[in-house]
Design an enzyme around this catalytic site. Structure first.
Site, mmCIF file in Angstrom:
data_model
loop_
_atom_site.group_PDB
_atom_site.id
_atom_site.type_symbol
_atom_site.label_atom_id
_atom_site.label_comp_id
_atom_site.label_asym_id
_atom_site.label_seq_id
_atom_site.Cartn_x
_atom_site.Cartn_y
_atom_site.Cartn_z
ATOM 1 N N HIS A 1 4.378 45.730 -5.803
ATOM 2 C CA HIS A 1 5.560 44.869 -5.920
ATOM 3 C C HIS A 1 6.224 45.205 -7.261
ATOM 4 O O HIS A 1 5.537 45.623 -8.201
ATOM 5 C CB HIS A 1 5.199 43.389 -6.028
ATOM 6 C CG HIS A 1 4.440 42.813 -4.878
ATOM 7 N ND1 HIS A 1 3.092 42.927 -4.735
ATOM 8 C CD2 HIS A 1 4.859 42.041 -3.846
ATOM 9 C CE1 HIS A 1 2.707 42.288 -3.656
ATOM 10 N NE2 HIS A 1 3.755 41.740 -3.087
ATOM 11 N N ASP B 1 4.462 43.797 -10.217
ATOM 12 C CA ASP B 1 3.095 44.281 -10.486
ATOM 13 C C ASP B 1 3.090 45.362 -11.563
ATOM 14 O O ASP B 1 2.105 45.557 -12.262
ATOM 15 C CB ASP B 1 2.459 44.937 -9.246
ATOM 16 C CG ASP B 1 2.391 44.020 -8.052
ATOM 17 O OD1 ASP B 1 2.451 42.800 -8.249
ATOM 18 O OD2 ASP B 1 2.290 44.547 -6.926
#
Ligand code: XUL
Ligand code: CO
Length: 439
Positions: A99, A102
């Site tokens: 993501h 992340d």
């Protein structure tokens, strides 16, 4: 037990090995049914839990630390990236996925977050070229920040729709830059908690508008991969719009998105919807939307999304049977959250989670291949439907019959016998194949 730094490379040592940091079933370059195991399985390291999760749950904070004794957020995220690629090297994993949040620290403004993200995308490009790794897919986390509390594309606030679009646009650009072959939309908070405050029709239309705009942008920029929806029935909202594979198919068909969108099926999400993992895969397959798999399993006694590293061999077997029957992954692959348990808070545990998960799916692949080679299950199923190969059955499947003809045919029948489904026999075949694999 050895320490993380001492383990340079996890290698295949076969089922008799007692070495914790060795594969017992995953032999990446071994050929099974004409293809290397690594190409059948297309393992992808998922960034979020592996690289960022530190053991916090609803009742307590972190039990681990993934800041590597650093303070500067940018330095931390670069170190996390180094750690991710080191892990992929040690485990011989070819792909990864992430993501936006992340891989880079969120800034105070959207612009700052996007700048941080793009800087890290460039760094990932350097690392993936150096380590010979590939991006499987990326996605935008449009659910964590408080501005997404009422959803992203389905938020009642149109400004949030725009912010979500900006983040997805950046992720599509990154996907193209890093050579990803899929882009994932997991619903996040695209759902509702009470109908009392929800305009379901507008929210569904807006979700479709959002996906259509993202698709149009991606295609315009030259993205050739699959756009994927990841079904989930609940959590975080009480009712997620992408409930299960069948619901997603209906949505994609209604909004004319089937040409570009397929599904990313997650084992734990399937069971939350009260389906078998294999059921969801089969629904995706028969509707032509199977693409990728998020392989972490759940715990049937807990009933929430535990995102556990997979160790259920039966589920992995039935999953790999679907993948083999499909002719393998194309733009998709098999990603792992491999979320270590809260009490497993060391780097060694991360390696062990991946080894167990990868070995479980390697074993699933080996068994699934044997089931196909053995042929008894396929033969039984084929024979069970033989009445559709000739006579009245053939006319039915050829769409060459009327209700009147069926009526007069049925009235002439005198001796109808429906044969046993023989589930007991079939389940014994599966156990027999599983437990004689290493005799
Ligand atoms: C959440 C979940 C996500 C998606 C990607 O349940 O599975 O991590 O896989 O957003
Ligand atoms: Co998932």
């Amino acid at each position: 037990m050895k320490k993380y730094d001492e383990i340079k490379k996890v290698t295949y040592q076969g089922p008799k090995s007692k070495e914790p940091f060795a594969f017992k079933y995953y032999n990446p370059d071994e050929i099974i049914m004409g293809k290397k195991m690594r190409d059948h399985l297309k393992f992808a390291l998922s960034y979020w839990h592996t690289i960022d999760y530190v053991g916090a749950d609803m009742f307590g904070g972190a039990t681990g630390d993934k800041n590597f004794n650093l303070k500067d957020p940018k330095e931390i995220y670069r170190k996390k990236a180094d750690f991710a690629f080191e892990l992929m090297d040690k485990l011989d994993i070819d792909y990864y996925c992430f993501h936006d949040v992340d891989i880079a620290p969120e800034g105070k403004t959207l612009q700052e977050s996007l700048d941080n993200f793009n800087e890290m995308v460039d760094y990932l490009k350097v690392l993936q070229d150096k380590h010979h790794k590939k991006l499987l897919w990326d996605t935008a986390n449009n659910f964590g920040n408080k501005i997404f509390m009422a959803g992203a594309a389905t938020s009642p606030n149109a400004d949030i729709f725009a912010v979500a679009a900006s983040k997805v646009k950046a992720c599509i650009d990154a996907d193209i830059k890093l050579g990803g072959t899929a882009y994932v939309f997991w619903g996040g908070r695209e759902g509702y908690d009470t109908l009392l405050n929800t305009n379901m029709a507008l929210e569904n239309d807006n979700l479709a508008r959002f996906l259509t705009l993202a698709r149009d942008y991606g295609r315009k920029q030259g993205f050739k991969g699959d756009f994927l929806i990841e079904p989930k029935p609940k959590e975080p909202t009480k009712h997620q719009y992408d409930f299960d594979a069948a619901t997603c198919c209906n949505f994609l068909r209604k909004y004319d998105l089937l040409k570009d969108f397929k599904l990313n099926i997650e084992a734990n999400h399937a069971t939350l919807a009260k389906h078998d993992f294999a059921h969801e895969l089969r629904v995706a397959r028969i509707n032509g939307v199977f693409s990728s798999i998020d392989a972490n399993q759940g715990d049937m006694l807990l009933g929430w999304d535990t995102d556990e590293f997979p160790f259920n061999v039966y589920d992995a077997t039935y999953c790999m049977l679907e993948v083999l029957k499909e002719g393998g992954f194309k733009n998709g692959g098999l990603n792992f959250d491999a979320k270590t348990r809260r009490q497993s808070n060391t780097s060694e545990d991360i390696l062990l989670a991946y080894i167990t998960g990868m070995d479980t799916f390697a074993l699933g692949l080996r068994i699934a291949a044997k089931i196909i080679e053995d042929g008894r299950i396929d033969e039984f199923k084929e024979d069970r439907y033989r009445s559709y190969k000739q006579g009245i059955g053939k006319k039915i499947v050829d769409n060459d019959i009327t209700f009147e003809e069926l009526d007069s045919y049925a009235r002439g029948l005198t001796n109808i016998e429906v044969e046993s489904g023989r589930q007991e026999y079939l389940q014994e075949i599966i156990n027999n194949i599983i437990f004689s694999l290493y005799e």
